[in-house]
Structure formats: structure tokens, C-alpha cells
Design an enzyme around this catalytic site. Structure first.
Site, PDB file in Angstrom:
ATOM      1  N   ALA A 119      11.335  64.655  33.167  1.00  0.00           N
ATOM      2  CA  ALA A 119      10.273  63.799  33.700  1.00  0.00           C
ATOM      3  C   ALA A 119       9.966  62.669  32.724  1.00  0.00           C
ATOM      4  CB  ALA A 119       9.025  64.621  33.985  1.00  0.00           C
ATOM      5  N   GLU A 122       8.263  56.459  35.162  1.00  0.00           N
ATOM      6  CA  GLU A 122       6.937  56.275  35.734  1.00  0.00           C
ATOM      7  C   GLU A 122       6.950  55.061  36.659  1.00  0.00           C
ATOM      8  OE1 GLU A 122       4.567  57.969  31.779  1.00  0.00           O
ATOM      9  OE2 GLU A 122       4.031  56.019  32.628  1.00  0.00           O
ATOM     10  N   SER A 127      13.075  52.433  33.129  1.00  0.00           N
ATOM     11  CA  SER A 127      13.994  52.675  32.021  1.00  0.00           C
ATOM     12  C   SER A 127      13.409  52.310  30.668  1.00  0.00           C
ATOM     13  CB  SER A 127      15.289  51.870  32.248  1.00  0.00           C
ATOM     14  OG  SER A 127      15.935  52.282  33.428  1.00  0.00           O
ATOM     15  N   ARG A 239      24.633  59.900  29.516  1.00  0.00           N
ATOM     16  CA  ARG A 239      25.019  58.630  30.117  1.00  0.00           C
ATOM     17  C   ARG A 239      26.528  58.473  30.288  1.00  0.00           C
ATOM     18  NH1 ARG A 239      20.315  54.772  27.550  1.00  0.00           N
ATOM     19  NH2 ARG A 239      18.931  54.848  29.363  1.00  0.00           N
ATOM     20  N   GLN A 335      36.072  49.840  53.753  1.00  0.00           N
ATOM     21  CA  GLN A 335      36.630  48.696  54.474  1.00  0.00           C
ATOM     22  C   GLN A 335      38.045  48.987  54.969  1.00  0.00           C
ATOM     23  OE1 GLN A 335      34.601  46.243  54.951  1.00  0.00           O
ATOM     24  NE2 GLN A 335      35.936  44.855  56.087  1.00  0.00           N
ATOM     25  N   GLU A 362      19.157  56.791  35.131  1.00  0.00           N
ATOM     26  CA  GLU A 362      19.409  56.925  33.687  1.00  0.00           C
ATOM     27  C   GLU A 362      19.729  55.583  33.034  1.00  0.00           C
ATOM     28  OE1 GLU A 362      21.684  60.318  32.362  1.00  0.00           O
ATOM     29  OE2 GLU A 362      21.446  61.268  34.314  1.00  0.00           O
TER      30      GLU A 362
END
Length: 404
Positions: A119, A122, A127, A239, A335, A362
Site C-alpha cells: 500500500a 495515494e 509514483s 521492477r 491487427q 510500479e
């Protein structure tokens, strides 16, 4: 799976990845399809626990975590996401939690019985972790006093169904990031409530409201005022593996496109014989491979020295290129498949909804570009300052020689 990588993966690693792709398709995908979109799929988590995969999140290095996430994403994106969210929410407990916190919560996380959540974001600070506004108001006197958490969190994966949250709040030891602390907050704490958010992708995501939620010193993850480091340590590990998630999706879309264009007849031949189609598939394959190699290289750099000043830049590059590449590959795959790819239940319809979010989660692509540029200019500034210092020292030495 179409793989051309020259990266030095061992035969055992390649075999493990193949087993994971098969497991994802044969066991995990049926469980994912039975789940309710946008809700925590506890049977799927239990299966990940039974297979020992949740435990691997905590014992793997960054490269192994990337291989795990890429392989699962290729066969079942929901399984990959469920695994990653468990790791993201619980990794701060592993790294910074007390013995009591680890013993109470991590066995359930590894088994898939306990749902974790990270958590951080906000409404006014996505980020930008240094701009968090969730306030931890001191309660009581002396070092043994606790805090009351008041404010909001938004875009929190696994909320509001998680069993505990790794929460980042402002305790005020300093301005910006210096005043952030991390807490482990059980979901049943008084004053904590939440609601699910209906998102484009089928991930469980919600908002949390903190109305004087009590936390004490025993709930801290690490030291007061060091929560920003807890958050960054977690994000720096995960990440590059977000990039691996994206590469897994790109690989699935690429393989589906190669198979489709090799068999689909149109204009007197197969689609793959048309130069416009063949060149586009070649571009998709090249970009996917480039992204995979950058992700692996960033993970290897992290494993070699997680504190290296070059790690944030390499991690940001990997996440940026991989997620942007996956968007490109999936879009072109749709496509080339035509209208069939837009039908609900088609692999590419599913990937098309899934692939958009990682460019934001992230740290959005714009944030990654900012990190990359900041690190490049930092390196240039440090190199310039080093040259100037060296020139001054040489001049001083020459003056001393002349005076002698």
C-alpha cells in the site's frame, strides 16, 4: 515459444521455464478462468503455494524471479499477477520485518493462505513516494508510544481483500522521503476500510481508507523514517520482473501471430508470404528479444550488487522498454489476427486488456524516463567533477615542482 536469446541461460533454467509454461497452461489457467475478475483468487493462490512457487519469490535472485514471472505470464497472466502481488506485499516483511512479523505472516503467504498487499500509492501521490500524505499521528509518550494512521491509499493491488498491508505513512522525521515509515497493518485493524475498483484489467485493485487506525512500534517494518528505503528496495527488485511479465505477454502474442500468419490464407497465399506482414512479425520478434535481453541484464546487475548506483537506471530501462514493447507487440498481433482477436475469450483480447496496465504500475513509463535521465546526468556531473578535481591536483603539483 519463440526464443532467440543468446543470454547464457543454462539447460536446467530452460527446462524449468518450459515446465512453468506447461504448468501455467495446464493447471493454473483453468483455476484462473473460474475466478471472478477483479477479485482475489484464493484457489489460484493455494495452487501456487502447493507448487512451491510463492516460496521461490522469497528465495530467488532477480534473474530467477524474472524467469519465473515471464514463464507464468506466457501461459497464465492471472497466475503471474497473483504471484507477483504476493511478493510485492510480503517482501518488505522478509527484508525489514521483525522475527515475530516474519513468523506470523510469511508461512501463510508462501502457502497461498494469506494474502499480502503493498500500500504505497495515494490519490495525490502515485509514483512520487516522497509526496505521501497518509499521516501517522503520534500517540502516547516516549519511545513506546504508537501512532494513528489517517488518510487514503488508492490503486492498491489485492485491496480490500488482503489479510495484511505493507503501508507507507508520514511519521515526520524529516521532509519528503525522509519522513516516511513502513508499517505492517493487519486488515482487521479498527478504522481500516476499503472498496474494490472496477478496472480495465481483471486484477484485484482497490482503495483503502484509514480513520485513526492504531499501529505501534511492533508494527514497524524497519526503523522510523526509513520507510522510503523499504519501498525502493522492494521496487528495485520487482521492477525488472515487471519487465519480465511484459516479455512473457509479448512472447505469447508473438507465437500466436507466427502460427496464425503461417496458416491463414488470404489473397492467394498465406499471410506470412506478404512482405508487409512478414516485416511486421520480424519487428515484433526483434523488439521482444531486445526487451528480454535488457530485462535479464538488469536482473543480473541487481543480483551482482543491488546497491550499485547503476542499478536504478538499468532497472528503469528494462521496465520501460519491456512494457512499451509488449504494448507494441500485442497491438500488432491483434491487427494481424483481425476481428477474431477482439472476440471475448480470445488470447489476444485477454492480452490486450492485460498489457496496458504495466506501463503505469510500479512507476509509469514517464517516471522511468525521468529516472534514466536523472541517473545519466548524475553520472556526467560526477565525471565532470572528478575531471576538474584531477586537473586542480595536477596544477597544484606542477606549481609545487616549479617552486622547488
Amino acid at each position: 515459444m519463440t526464443r532467440f536469446t543468446g543470454f547464457a541461460l543454462g539447460a536446467d533454467q530452460e527446462e524449468w521455464c518450459a515446465r512453468l509454461r506447461a504448468l501455467a497452461a495446464e493447471r493454473l489457467r483453468p483455476l484462473a478462468e473460474k475466478g471472478e475478475p477483479g477479485r482475489v483468487n484464493r484457489p489460484l493462490l493455494a495452487a501456487l503455494g502447493e507448487e512451491g512457487l510463492l516460496g521461490r519469490v522469497f528465495t530467488s535472485g532477480a534473474l530467477e524471479l524474472c524467469l519465473l514471472r515471464e514463464s507464468l505470464a506466457y501461459g497464465c497472466t492471472e497466475a503471474e499477477t497473483a504471484l507477483a502481488l504476493q511478493g510485492l506485499g510480503a517482501y518488505p516483511v522478509l527484508r525489514s520485518g521483525s522475527d515475530d512479523q516474519r513468523e506470523r505472516w510469511l508461512p501463510g503467504v508462501r502457502a497461498g493462505r494469506t494474502v499480502a498487499a503493498f500500500a504505497l500509492s495515494e490519490p495525490g501521490a502515485g509514483s512520487d513516494a516522497g509526496a505521501l500524505a497518509l499521516e501517522a499521528v503520534p500517540e502516547g509518550a516516549g519511545d513506546g508510544g504508537g501512532w494513528r494512521l489517517s488518510g487514503e491509499k488508492c490503486w492498491i493491488s489485492n485491496a480490500p481483500e488482503a489479510d495484511f498491508y505493507t503501508v507507507f505513512a508520514r511519521t515526520g522525521e524529516g521532509p519528503g522521503a525522509k519522513g516516511i515509515s513502513a508499517f505492517l497493518v493487519p486488515a482487521d485493524r479498527p478504522g481500516l476500510s476499503g472498496e474494490a475498483l472496477d478496472m480495465l484489467s481483471p486484477h484485484p485493485i482497490g482503495a483503502l481508507a484509514f480513520d485513526g487506525v492504531p499501529v505501534g512500534p511492533a508494527d514497524l517494518l524497519g526503523e522510523p523514517g526509513r520507510g522510503f528505503r523499504v519501498a525502493m528496495d522492494t521496487l528495485n527488485l520487482f521492477r525488472p520482473s515487471v519487465g519480465a511479465f511484459a516479455v512473457g505477454m509479448a512472447g505469447a502474442a508473438l507465437d500466436a501471430t507466427v502460427a496464425h500468419t503461417a496458416a491463414r490464407t488470404a489473397f492467394g497465399g498465406v499471410l506470412g508470404d506478404l512482405q508487409a506482414v512478414a516485416h511486421r512479425v520480424a519487428e515484433m520478434a526483434t523488439r521482444t528479444e531486445a526487451a528480454r535481453l535488457l530485462v535479464y541484464a538488469a536482473a543480473e546487475a541487481y543480483d551482482a550488487d543491488a546497491r550499485s548506483p547503476q542499478v536504478p537506471r538499468r532497472v528503469a530501462m528494462a521496465k520501460l522498454l519491456a512494457t512499451e514493447t509488449a504494448q507494441y507487440v500485442v497491438d500488432h498481433a491483434v491487427q494481424l489476427h483481425g476481428a477474431a482477436a477482439l472476440r471475448r475469450g480470445h488470447l489476444l483480447e485477454h492480452l490486450y486488456r492485460e498489457v496496458r496496465a504495466p506501463r503505469i504500475y510500479e512507476g509509469a513509463s514517464e517516471v522511468q524516463r525521468t529516472i534514466i535521465a536523472k541517473e545519466l546526468y548524475r553520472e556526467e556531473r560526477e565525471a565532470r567533477e572528478a575531471r576538474e578535481l584531477r586537473d586542480m591536483q595536477e596544477m597544484q603539483e606542477m606549481q609545487e615542482v616549479g617552486e622547488a
